[in-house]
Write an enzyme that holds these catalytic residues in place. Structure first.
Site: not given
Length: 300
Positions: A109, A184, A252
């Site tokens: 990711t 995502k 994050k």
């Protein structure tokens, strides 16, 4: 460790490499080996690669370049943009070892920018690049039930899809390079608001004196139902937060979402707020707590 053996979609055995054997990469690479592919692994901590080989066979290599030599497809699942540059570019990077026409599949990711950057770098070397972040967490990786969101060239995607299905329940192409990472981000934005709403609902019900496991059992059969409610609602009631997707990782990911929103003009007021709630949990030492620990803030 993998769950009980599953049935794999028949594919011709290929030479593949897997870079990064963390909580996601280790079982994902294991499924590739069980599906019959010849797997070479690389991990920054070499002992973890040696442990993987002892469990699944195949071999390990000391650098990404050596791991990817001769591979038809290279998979990676590392930490962030900087880690991706480290394993792909430079003297010991994967792109230096891959044969022309090979495909690099990135399950990290990361930002959409790094996906576009590496796609361009791959094309300049006669390679193909697919950004392919996943959803489903460690249990999804162990059970071979991940959802994979992809960006890249359709022909390259068609080559990697049946192989990636060894650890997935869905592998979908959503657009050109970067589209997987953007999808995502959509996923994480949706989860952040949902988990905060579930945390507030549970904390409210507890203050009202309700048996919240019984309440969740009822409302989970109606319009409020979600994966988070079914899988994290009961553990939130029990104050169990020692599993799942860590607060550090979620921060994050939400940082990537907020950075992208600043670029494209999207408004993410709830996401920004929940990001700060996770910062509160970090300040309490909850860096490795599961993301469902948002309820702790509301209990005091």
């Amino acid at each position: 460790m993998l769950a009980a053996p599953r049935t794999y979609e028949p594919t011709a055995p290929l030479r593949v490499a897997f870079l990064g054997l963390g909580v996601m990469g280790q079982p994902m690479a294991g499924h590739l080996a069980r599906a019959g592919h010849q797997v070479t692994v690389y991990n920054r901590t070499a002992a973890r690669a040696d442990e993987w080989v002892a469990s699944y066979g195949g071999r390990s290599a000391p650098t990404p370049r050596e791991a990817t030599a001769g591979a038809d497809i290279v998979f990676a699942c590392v930490g962030n943009d900087a880690d991706l540059r480290s394993v792909t570019l430079g003297v010991d990077g994967a792109f230096g070892g891959m044969a022309a026409g090979a495909v690099f599949v990135d399950h990290t990711t990361a930002s959409a920018d790094i996906a576009r950057e590496l796609d361009a770098a791959a094309r300049a070397r006669g390679l193909h690049f697919i950004d392919a972040p996943v959803s489903g967490g460690n249990l999804g990786a162990i059970n071979g039930a991940l959802t994979v969101m992809c960006g890249g060239d359709a022909a390259a995607f068609d080559r990697i899809r049946p192989v990636a299905m060894s650890y997935s329940k869905a592998v979908t192409l959503l657009g050109p390079a970067g589209a997987g990472q953007l999808a995502k981000m959509v996923n994480q934005i949706a989860i952040a608001g949902l988990v905060q709403g579930l945390a507030e609902a549970i904390a409210f019900g507890e203050k009202a004196g309700l048996d919240m496991k019984a309440v969740l059992g009822v409302i989970g059969k109606g319009a409020a139902q979600s994966w988070q409610m079914d899988n994290r609602g009961p553990t939130m009631v029990d104050a169990r937060f020692d599993f799942g997707f860590a607060v550090d990782w979620m921060r994050k990911d939400l940082g990537l979402c907020l950075d992208e929103a600043r670029r494209n003009g999207a408004r993410l007021p709830v996401t920004a707020l929940v990001d700060q709630f996770y910062a509160d949990l970090q300040a309490q030492g909850g860096n490795r707590w599961d993301t469902s620990s948002l309820v702790k803030r509301l209990r005091g």
